[in-house]
Design an enzyme around this catalytic site. Structure first.
Site, PDB file in Angstrom:
ATOM      1  N   CYS A  71     -39.995 -23.913 -59.623  1.00 24.29           N
ATOM      2  CA  CYS A  71     -38.553 -23.584 -59.754  1.00 24.29           C
ATOM      3  C   CYS A  71     -38.432 -22.021 -60.496  1.00 24.29           C
ATOM      4  CB  CYS A  71     -37.728 -24.595 -60.582  1.00 24.29           C
ATOM      5  SG  CYS A  71     -35.842 -24.430 -60.555  1.00 24.29           S
TER       6      CYS A  71
ATOM      7  N   CYS B 183     -36.399 -18.236 -54.705  1.00 30.53           N
ATOM      8  CA  CYS B 183     -36.007 -19.514 -55.152  1.00 30.53           C
ATOM      9  C   CYS B 183     -36.610 -20.481 -54.211  1.00 30.53           C
ATOM     10  CB  CYS B 183     -34.334 -19.885 -54.848  1.00 30.53           C
ATOM     11  SG  CYS B 183     -33.701 -21.494 -54.794  1.00 30.53           S
TER      12      CYS B 183
END
Ligand code: DGL
Length: 229
Positions: free
Chosen positions: A74, A176
């Protein structure tokens, strides 16, 4: 008999599964634990303190499972708190950064798509400033990760073009891990190569666990997988 190495893979939700899939392809001998915090995703607009609390819970679980390493699959969490987590836990913690470096090595006009926390971080600013010859258009997408999470988990409709800026880059960085599910569509939308940090992160894991040479020598997790459009 030697027990397999254990690795915890963390993301706010489903995005990190893209990283886990590559881990399992590249290092099948490792035992993996995946923690997707779907109940609290997306993290993009949450306060840092809240995110740190959520990630801490996952790291505590990984610690109780005696992992040999953890991956923050992440970009947002890496930008917000990788450093603090590394100080707190005894196992190596591998972060993810937007794949700016590989994109800048072959493109001149790069669009970076990421969450607001990622693009506002000092870490990201430093990364982009390291390539003065490349023009970066940095675009924070506050809602896309959440919509992808809902789309994949609950089957809701997603209109990608509602989120993507209108421009003509010669390379796009997916900052992302949720966006990777739509890498083909994004590559088609901009008609250019797309970069993500998956293979770089897994190469880094391989080096941390086994000391093998990385296939590309760059910073934490910022290698690329060229889009197949
Ligand atoms: N997959 C996370 C990332 O790479 C998404 C963050 C979020 O939950 O907003 O940044």
């Amino acid at each position: 008999m030697r027990l397999p190495m254990r690795v915890g893979v963390f993301d706010s939700g489903v995005g990190g599964l893209n990283v886990l899939a590559q881990c399992m392809r590249q290092l099948p001998e490792v035992q993996y634990y995946y923690y997707g915090d779907n109940a609290n995703a997306p993290y993009g607009l949450r306060q840092k303190e809240e995110v740190v609390r959520f990630v801490d819970r996952a790291m505590e679980q990984f610690a109780s499972l005696h992992v040999d390493a953890a991956i923050l699959a992440c970009n947002t969490v890496t930008a917000l708190c990788a450093r603090e987590l590394r100080e707190k836990y005894p196992f190596p913690i591998i972060g993810m950064e937007p794949a700016v470096r590989p994109a800048a090595s072959v493109c001149r006009d790069v669009l970076v798509l990421a969450t607001p926390h990622t693009v506002q971080s000092e870490r990201f600013r430093r990364l982009v400033n390291a390539f003065p010859n490349c023009r970066f258009t940095v675009y924070a997408l506050p809602r896309l990760a959440g919509e992808i999470e809902r789309c994949l988990a609950r089957g809701t409709m997603l209109t990608l073009s509602d989120h993507l800026p209108d421009c003509s880059p010669d390379g796009v960085v997916l900052g992302c891990t949720h966006y990777i599910y739509f890498r083909r569509e994004i590559a088609r939308f901009y008609a250019c190569p797309v970069f993500d940090g998956v293979s770089g992160t897994v190469n880094r894991l391989e080096r941390v666990l086994f000391g093998r040479a990385e296939t590309e020598q760059t910073g934490i997790g910022d290698h690329h997988c060229p889009a197949t459009n």
